[in-house]
Enzyme design. Structure first.
Site, PDB file in Angstrom:
ATOM      1  N   HIS A 183       1.023  -1.265  -0.029  1.00 61.16           N
ATOM      2  CA  HIS A 183      -0.008   0.157   0.218  1.00 61.16           C
ATOM      3  C   HIS A 183       0.856   1.445  -0.111  1.00 61.16           C
ATOM      4  CE1 HIS A 183      -2.370   3.350   2.003  1.00 61.16           C
ATOM      5  NE2 HIS A 183      -3.289   2.435   1.370  1.00 61.16           N
ATOM      6  N   ASN A 185       1.247   3.644   1.909  1.00 66.29           N
ATOM      7  CA  ASN A 185       1.416   4.303   3.216  1.00 66.29           C
ATOM      8  C   ASN A 185       2.668   3.354   3.674  1.00 66.29           C
ATOM      9  OD1 ASN A 185       0.232   6.539   2.812  1.00 66.29           O
ATOM     10  ND2 ASN A 185      -1.218   5.731   4.556  1.00 66.29           N
ATOM     11  N   LYS A 186       3.016   2.076   3.018  1.00 68.19           N
ATOM     12  CA  LYS A 186       4.071   0.957   3.643  1.00 68.19           C
ATOM     13  C   LYS A 186       5.258   0.874   3.269  1.00 68.19           C
ATOM     14  CE  LYS A 186       0.810  -0.676   6.265  1.00 68.19           C
ATOM     15  NZ  LYS A 186      -0.542  -1.048   5.225  1.00 68.19           N
ATOM     16  N   ASN A 187       6.258   0.626   4.207  1.00 70.50           N
ATOM     17  CA  ASN A 187       8.167   1.524   3.353  1.00 70.50           C
ATOM     18  C   ASN A 187       7.746   1.144   1.545  1.00 70.50           C
ATOM     19  OD1 ASN A 187       8.072   1.575   6.288  1.00 70.50           O
ATOM     20  ND2 ASN A 187       9.740   0.566   6.522  1.00 70.50           N
TER      21      ASN A 187
END
Ligand SMILES: *Cc1c(COP(=O)(O)O)cnc(C)c1O
Length: 378
Positions: A183, A185-187
């Site tokens: 997603h 927002n993930k790293n």
């Protein structure tokens, strides 16, 4: 939606120009859905995880749900997990018709308390879904010992833990089934997407069918469908983003770590926030989020605090309220008081800005704004 250029969000993806060019190449290529870029990304992830088979999905949620289906978990089965996670973690258990069983978290790590997992095991328990909140890994040694002692499957919800390590070993490179989210927002991101690391070729083949309508391709080009499958394949457009992210992930993690260190260094202890757990071997997190807890005296005033930060141009997130208190789970019988630690953390937790493109001076600005916001609430 336009965002003020001075506004500092709690996270923002870093997509470099080379990656944007490679995405454009895919768009021009005439092949924009699952294809060679997905194969390349699967191979690169597999290499990263010591050769374990990896299959891409269109979300981390799909990876978790298909992991449960791969384990043939369904009605009558219980799956133990944490209430302090994104709601996807338990939604997937409901999706396959099984019963989520929450247990409280450990206050020092904010992750599932493995002693409580052991106490919650019944003859119906089939699996555990641990979550590495903010990327801080759950104790993988105790987890593996517990699973083998009780004959349970482990479906690691490592959505937030890409690049984290346990005892020097990368999360994903060992264990049972390991799920990641890509997603935005993930790293690392593919805009939307995810993957599941599996144990062997047989599981990989079953997962390929589970992710695309159950279709088997027979020699000679004929098709057969023996069992139901989802529609959960990733596109090459998304995979091209992921390949670019993989090139940079080491730098991303280093940048996140340095920013987290600066938060600790610059934080005003007199404000009485509880800072996130310090990382210590064997747990090495990826600093997916930097999450202080509001002081107890401000516990009920989180939305006022967030508004006061926003007025100073700083975005603050909430990840997460304890999910057993959502109406959906209350309807299944959970109530306030069931998991006091998760409830307390869930009421006071804040996600402050932390993303690779942030500058050290941004951390200083956040720390100053926190002091001003606390004053404004007095
Ligand atoms: C993001 C996330 C998910 C879901 O991933 P999606 O790609 O958004 O479906 C699941 N669990 C946790 C802990 C997450 O942070």
């Amino acid at each position: 939606m336009s965002i003020d250029k001075d506004f500092l969000p709690f996270t923002r993806p870093s997509i470099d120009e080379r990656t944007i060019g490679e995405v454009s190449d895919v768009l021009r290529s005439g092949w924009i859905t699952t294809g060679p870029k997905c194969q390349q990304l699967e191979a690169a992830l597999s290499a990263r995880f010591g050769g374990r088979p990896v299959r891409l999905l269109n979300s981390g949620t799909a990876a978790l749900e298909l992991a449960l289906r791969l384990c043939n978990i369904g009605p009558g089965d219980e799956v133990i997990t944490t209430p302090l996670s994104w709601v996807a973690t338990a939604n997937v258990v409901l999706a396959v018709g099984a019963t989520p069983v929450f247990v409280d978290v450990d206050r020092s790590t904010r992750n599932i308390d493995l002693a409580r997992v052991e106490a919650a095991i019944t003859p119906r328990t089939r699996a555990v879904i641990p979550v590495d909140l903010a990327g801080l890994p759950v104790d993988r040694d105790r987890l593996a010992a517990l699973a083998s002692k009780h004959g349970l499957r482990v479906i690691e919800d490592a959505a937030q833990a890409f690049g984290s390590r346990w005892d020097g070993r990368e999360i994903g490179s060992f264990g049972d089934l390991v799920s990641f989210s890509f997603h935005a927002n993930k790293n690392i991101t593919t805009s939307e997407g995810g993957c599941l690391v599996v144990n062997n070729d047989e599981e990989a083949l079953r997962l390929e069918r589970l992710r695309l309508q159950g279709v088997e391709r027979l020699p000679g080009g004929e098709l057969e469908v023996e069992a139901w499958g989802a529609k959960a394949n990733l596109t090459d457009v998304a995979a091209a983003i992921g390949l670019g992210q993989l090139r940079q992930v080491q730098d991303f993690t280093a940048a996140r770590r340095a920013l987290a260190e600066r938060y600790y260094a610059r934080w005003d202890a007199s404000l009485e926030f509880e800072l996130p757990p310090r990382q210590a071997a064997p747990a090495e997190g990826n600093w997916h989020m930097f999450q202080p807890l509001l002081p107890e005296r401000l516990a009920g005033r989180r939305s006022d605090f967030i508004a006061a930060m926003r007025e100073q141009g700083i975005g603050v997130g909430v990840h997460y309220p304890a999910m057993h208190l959502f109406s959906l789970f209350r309807e299944h019988g959970w109530r306030r008081g069931d998991f006091p630690i998760a409830e307390d953390i869930g009421e006071r937790i804040l996600t402050l800005p932390l993303f690779p493109a942030m500058q050290p001076s941004d951390v200083d600005r956040v720390c100053q704004a926190v002091g001003a916001a606390v004053c404004a609430l007095r």
